[in-house]
Write a protein that holds these residues in place. Structure first.
Motif, PDB file in Angstrom:
ATOM      1  N   LEU A 196       0.814  -1.218   0.000  1.00  0.00           N
ATOM      2  CA  LEU A 196       0.000   0.000   0.000  1.00  0.00           C
ATOM      3  C   LEU A 196       0.846   1.266   0.000  1.00  0.00           C
ATOM      4  O   LEU A 196       0.318   2.369   0.181  1.00  0.00           O
ATOM      5  N   ASN A 197       2.166   1.118  -0.229  1.00  0.00           N
ATOM      6  CA  ASN A 197       3.083   2.263  -0.207  1.00  0.00           C
ATOM      7  C   ASN A 197       2.947   3.057   1.091  1.00  0.00           C
ATOM      8  O   ASN A 197       2.936   4.290   1.096  1.00  0.00           O
ATOM      9  N   GLY A 198       2.856   2.317   2.188  1.00  0.00           N
ATOM     10  CA  GLY A 198       2.618   2.974   3.471  1.00  0.00           C
ATOM     11  C   GLY A 198       3.776   2.923   4.436  1.00  0.00           C
ATOM     12  O   GLY A 198       3.623   3.326   5.592  1.00  0.00           O
ATOM     13  N   PHE A 199       4.940   2.411   3.998  1.00  0.00           N
ATOM     14  CA  PHE A 199       6.061   2.264   4.925  1.00  0.00           C
ATOM     15  C   PHE A 199       6.530   3.636   5.384  1.00  0.00           C
ATOM     16  O   PHE A 199       6.947   4.462   4.579  1.00  0.00           O
ATOM     17  N   PRO A 200       6.469   3.922   6.693  1.00  0.00           N
ATOM     18  CA  PRO A 200       6.816   5.266   7.163  1.00  0.00           C
ATOM     19  C   PRO A 200       8.321   5.512   7.097  1.00  0.00           C
ATOM     20  O   PRO A 200       9.114   4.577   7.237  1.00  0.00           O
ATOM     21  N   PRO A 201       8.752   6.749   6.886  1.00  0.00           N
ATOM     22  CA  PRO A 201      10.175   7.058   6.843  1.00  0.00           C
ATOM     23  C   PRO A 201      10.831   6.813   8.192  1.00  0.00           C
ATOM     24  O   PRO A 201      10.174   6.778   9.238  1.00  0.00           O
ATOM     25  N   ALA A 202      12.159   6.643   8.163  1.00  0.00           N
ATOM     26  CA  ALA A 202      12.899   6.290   9.375  1.00  0.00           C
ATOM     27  C   ALA A 202      12.685   7.300  10.490  1.00  0.00           C
ATOM     28  O   ALA A 202      12.598   6.930  11.669  1.00  0.00           O
ATOM     29  N   SER A 203      12.589   8.567  10.135  1.00  0.00           N
ATOM     30  CA  SER A 203      12.410   9.594  11.161  1.00  0.00           C
ATOM     31  C   SER A 203      11.102   9.412  11.911  1.00  0.00           C
ATOM     32  O   SER A 203      11.005   9.745  13.100  1.00  0.00           O
ATOM     33  N   ARG A 204      10.091   8.890  11.237  1.00  0.00           N
ATOM     34  CA  ARG A 204       8.809   8.624  11.919  1.00  0.00           C
ATOM     35  C   ARG A 204       8.895   7.341  12.743  1.00  0.00           C
ATOM     36  O   ARG A 204       8.409   7.283  13.875  1.00  0.00           O
ATOM     37  N   ARG A 205       9.521   6.308  12.182  1.00  0.00           N
ATOM     38  CA  ARG A 205       9.584   5.021  12.885  1.00  0.00           C
ATOM     39  C   ARG A 205      10.413   5.113  14.158  1.00  0.00           C
ATOM     40  O   ARG A 205      10.236   4.302  15.074  1.00  0.00           O
ATOM     41  N   ALA A 206      11.332   6.082  14.230  1.00  0.00           N
ATOM     42  CA  ALA A 206      12.161   6.237  15.432  1.00  0.00           C
ATOM     43  C   ALA A 206      11.431   6.936  16.572  1.00  0.00           C
ATOM     44  O   ALA A 206      11.924   6.979  17.700  1.00  0.00           O
ATOM     45  N   ASP A 207      10.257   7.474  16.312  1.00  0.00           N
ATOM     46  CA  ASP A 207       9.472   8.157  17.335  1.00  0.00           C
ATOM     47  C   ASP A 207       8.957   7.119  18.331  1.00  0.00           C
ATOM     48  O   ASP A 207       8.331   6.122  17.936  1.00  0.00           O
ATOM     49  N   PRO A 208       9.196   7.307  19.645  1.00  0.00           N
ATOM     50  CA  PRO A 208       8.663   6.359  20.638  1.00  0.00           C
ATOM     51  C   PRO A 208       7.149   6.190  20.532  1.00  0.00           C
ATOM     52  O   PRO A 208       6.618   5.115  20.843  1.00  0.00           O
ATOM     53  N   GLY A 209       6.474   7.251  20.102  1.00  0.00           N
ATOM     54  CA  GLY A 209       5.037   7.140  19.933  1.00  0.00           C
ATOM     55  C   GLY A 209       4.662   6.146  18.849  1.00  0.00           C
ATOM     56  O   GLY A 209       3.638   5.442  18.965  1.00  0.00           O
ATOM     57  N   TRP A 210       5.488   6.083  17.810  1.00  0.00           N
ATOM     58  CA  TRP A 210       5.230   5.101  16.748  1.00  0.00           C
ATOM     59  C   TRP A 210       5.460   3.685  17.267  1.00  0.00           C
ATOM     60  O   TRP A 210       4.676   2.773  16.996  1.00  0.00           O
ATOM     61  N   ALA A 211       6.538   3.498  18.030  1.00  0.00           N
ATOM     62  CA  ALA A 211       6.811   2.176  18.602  1.00  0.00           C
ATOM     63  C   ALA A 211       5.668   1.730  19.509  1.00  0.00           C
ATOM     64  O   ALA A 211       5.277   0.555  19.502  1.00  0.00           O
ATOM     65  N   ALA A 212       5.117   2.670  20.269  1.00  0.00           N
ATOM     66  CA  ALA A 212       4.000   2.328  21.149  1.00  0.00           C
ATOM     67  C   ALA A 212       2.784   1.902  20.345  1.00  0.00           C
ATOM     68  O   ALA A 212       2.107   0.920  20.670  1.00  0.00           O
ATOM     69  N   LEU A 213       2.490   2.642  19.275  1.00  0.00           N
ATOM     70  CA  LEU A 213       1.336   2.286  18.447  1.00  0.00           C
ATOM     71  C   LEU A 213       1.531   0.923  17.796  1.00  0.00           C
ATOM     72  O   LEU A 213       0.593   0.123  17.714  1.00  0.00           O
ATOM     73  N   GLU A 214       2.757   0.621  17.326  1.00  0.00           N
ATOM     74  CA  GLU A 214       3.035  -0.687  16.731  1.00  0.00           C
ATOM     75  C   GLU A 214       2.748  -1.807  17.727  1.00  0.00           C
ATOM     76  O   GLU A 214       2.161  -2.833  17.369  1.00  0.00           O
ATOM     77  N   SER A 215       3.174  -1.610  18.981  1.00  0.00           N
ATOM     78  CA  SER A 215       2.943  -2.632  20.001  1.00  0.00           C
ATOM     79  C   SER A 215       1.451  -2.820  20.269  1.00  0.00           C
ATOM     80  O   SER A 215       0.969  -3.947  20.428  1.00  0.00           O
ATOM     81  N   ILE A 216       0.730  -1.716  20.317  1.00  0.00           N
ATOM     82  CA  ILE A 216      -0.714  -1.809  20.565  1.00  0.00           C
ATOM     83  C   ILE A 216      -1.406  -2.538  19.421  1.00  0.00           C
ATOM     84  O   ILE A 216      -2.260  -3.413  19.636  1.00  0.00           O
ATOM     85  N   ALA A 217      -1.044  -2.195  18.194  1.00  0.00           N
ATOM     86  CA  ALA A 217      -1.643  -2.866  17.033  1.00  0.00           C
ATOM     87  C   ALA A 217      -1.346  -4.364  17.070  1.00  0.00           C
ATOM     88  O   ALA A 217      -2.228  -5.195  16.810  1.00  0.00           O
ATOM     89  N   ALA A 218      -0.108  -4.722  17.395  1.00  0.00           N
ATOM     90  CA  ALA A 218       0.260  -6.134  17.474  1.00  0.00           C
ATOM     91  C   ALA A 218      -0.550  -6.845  18.551  1.00  0.00           C
ATOM     92  O   ALA A 218      -1.015  -7.979  18.355  1.00  0.00           O
ATOM     93  N   ASP A 219      -0.724  -6.210  19.696  1.00  0.00           N
ATOM     94  CA  ASP A 219      -1.523  -6.811  20.765  1.00  0.00           C
ATOM     95  C   ASP A 219      -2.955  -7.068  20.304  1.00  0.00           C
ATOM     96  O   ASP A 219      -3.511  -8.154  20.537  1.00  0.00           O
ATOM     97  N   LEU A 220      -3.553  -6.092  19.653  1.00  0.00           N
ATOM     98  CA  LEU A 220      -4.934  -6.257  19.203  1.00  0.00           C
ATOM     99  C   LEU A 220      -5.066  -7.400  18.208  1.00  0.00           C
ATOM    100  O   LEU A 220      -5.999  -8.219  18.292  1.00  0.00           O
ATOM    101  N   ILE A 221      -4.138  -7.482  17.282  1.00  0.00           N
ATOM    102  CA  ILE A 221      -4.174  -8.542  16.275  1.00  0.00           C
ATOM    103  C   ILE A 221      -4.009  -9.909  16.937  1.00  0.00           C
ATOM    104  O   ILE A 221      -4.756 -10.856  16.644  1.00  0.00           O
ATOM    105  N   CYS A 222      -3.043 -10.021  17.842  1.00  0.00           N
ATOM    106  CA  CYS A 222      -2.762 -11.314  18.475  1.00  0.00           C
ATOM    107  C   CYS A 222      -3.831 -11.715  19.485  1.00  0.00           C
ATOM    108  O   CYS A 222      -4.221 -12.888  19.555  1.00  0.00           O
ATOM    109  N   TRP A 223      -4.317 -10.766  20.268  1.00  0.00           N
ATOM    110  CA  TRP A 223      -5.314 -11.112  21.281  1.00  0.00           C
ATOM    111  C   TRP A 223      -6.646 -11.473  20.645  1.00  0.00           C
ATOM    112  O   TRP A 223      -7.348 -12.369  21.137  1.00  0.00           O
ATOM    113  N   CYS A 224      -6.997 -10.803  19.575  1.00  0.00           N
ATOM    114  CA  CYS A 224      -8.209 -11.187  18.834  1.00  0.00           C
ATOM    115  C   CYS A 224      -8.074 -12.630  18.361  1.00  0.00           C
ATOM    116  O   CYS A 224      -8.986 -13.446  18.531  1.00  0.00           O
ATOM    117  N   ASN A 225      -6.924 -12.955  17.797  1.00  0.00           N
ATOM    118  CA  ASN A 225      -6.672 -14.321  17.350  1.00  0.00           C
ATOM    119  C   ASN A 225      -6.743 -15.306  18.515  1.00  0.00           C
ATOM    120  O   ASN A 225      -7.320 -16.401  18.390  1.00  0.00           O
TER     121      ASN A 225
END
Length: 312
Positions: A196-225
């Motif tokens: 989807l051409n959605g890969f965020p640039p490195a400057s965005r991925r290094a933001d702790p807020g982005w890391a937190a959102l990634e973890s939350i998304a992973a939790d939702l996907i895994c816990w639903c499963n």
């Protein structure tokens, strides 16, 4: 369990869609897996419906990128079934040679030259093919992200195998951390970002807020499963690698653990929406495509889990 999951889990408030080429990709991916020797027949993989999950996670995008995502999910289902149902992951010394061979494949980053099947067999050939196809898109940062996430997935499988060998139930916090990796969420997100051409640039991925959102998304996907698959996973004997199982071990009551798992999912959904708003406020439109990928995956997992014969 499916009726409990539908009634107890909040439906993710994100749009639901499915790629128009899902059926075509399902046939092509099954042929790919058969040709490589990943499967001897398509029954188990057909029940897993990798294309149905990929088509929901990637409802738009080029056909070849949807195929790549579908083939990854097919490979992951084959690997998971080998570990969980066929005995490969019953103890770490049995699994370690296969993991080492697959790590060797990842170390080559999809580079040129033949890849010997070695001890990993068809799994090694399939992973090498996936890496080569990611590399062909000439997105080095995304290739490195994908291979790093696959390494984490493989090493987390050894953690699961060690738990099985010792009949160990991990603590809840430990399980939550490791589940993000055993669920192979991060490599799947990377290939969906590519599609989807959605890969965020490195400057965005290094933001702790982005890391937190990634973890939350992973939790939702895994816990639903976990909630949808809980009954199936108990049929062959209790398996410690489910959120409901570890919560039951902690609280001592399965019915309480069921409700607690659903509450965790629902609370995490609120946390995800808040994290999205924070990132949009600080990064604006630069992160919208990547947020769309994560919304797609959360919604896709919920919709796919409701219908998947894999958990029937």
């Amino acid at each position: 369990m499916r009726s409990f999951a539908v009634s107890a889990l909040r439906e993710p408030p994100f749009s639901s869609a499915r790629h128009d080429d899902t059926e075509r990709v399902a046939r092509e991916s099954a042929d790919w897996a058969q040709h490589l020797g990943l499967i001897s027949n398509g029954h188990r993989l057909h029940r897993a419906d990798a294309a149905g999950l990929a088509g929901r996670a990637c409802p738009q995008g080029p056909l070849d990128r949807l195929r790549l995502l579908t083939d990854l999910i097919s490979w992951l289902f084959v690997m998971d079934d080998a570990c969980d149902e066929d005995g490969l992951g019953s103890e770490p010394t049995g699994l370690a040679p296969t993991v080492a061979a697959l790590l060797d494949v990842l170390d080559h980053h999809g580079g040129p030259g033949p890849v010997p099947a070695g001890v990993a067999g068809a799994l090694g050939l399939g992973l090498a093919d996936l890496c080569r196809r990611v590399r062909a898109h000439r997105r080095p940062a995304l290739l490195l992200c994908f291979t790093a996430a696959m390494r984490e997935y493989l090493l987390a499988l050894l953690w699961e195998a060690a738990n099985r060998e010792h009949e160990r139930v991990p603590a809840v916090d430990e399980y939550v951390q490791m589940r993000r990796h055993t669920g192979a969420v991060y490599p799947s997100l990377a290939l969906t970002d590519l599609a989807l051409n959605g890969f965020p640039p490195a400057s965005r991925r290094a933001d702790p807020g982005w890391a937190a959102l990634e973890s939350i998304a992973a939790d939702l996907i895994c816990w639903c499963n976990d909630v949808f698959s809980y009954d199936k996973e108990q049929h062959g004997g209790p398996d410690a690698h489910n959120l409901i199982t570890v919560l039951t071990w902690e609280v001592g009551d399965e019915s309480v653990a069921l409700r607690a798992a659903a509450e965790r999912f629902n609370d995490r959904l609120d946390a995800y929406l808040a994290a999205e708003n924070d990132l949009l406020a600080s990064h604006g439109d630069a992160v919208r495509p990547a947020l769309k990928t994560r919304r797609n995956w959360i919604r896709a997992t919920y919709d796919w889990s409701r219908a998947a014969a894999r958990y029937a």
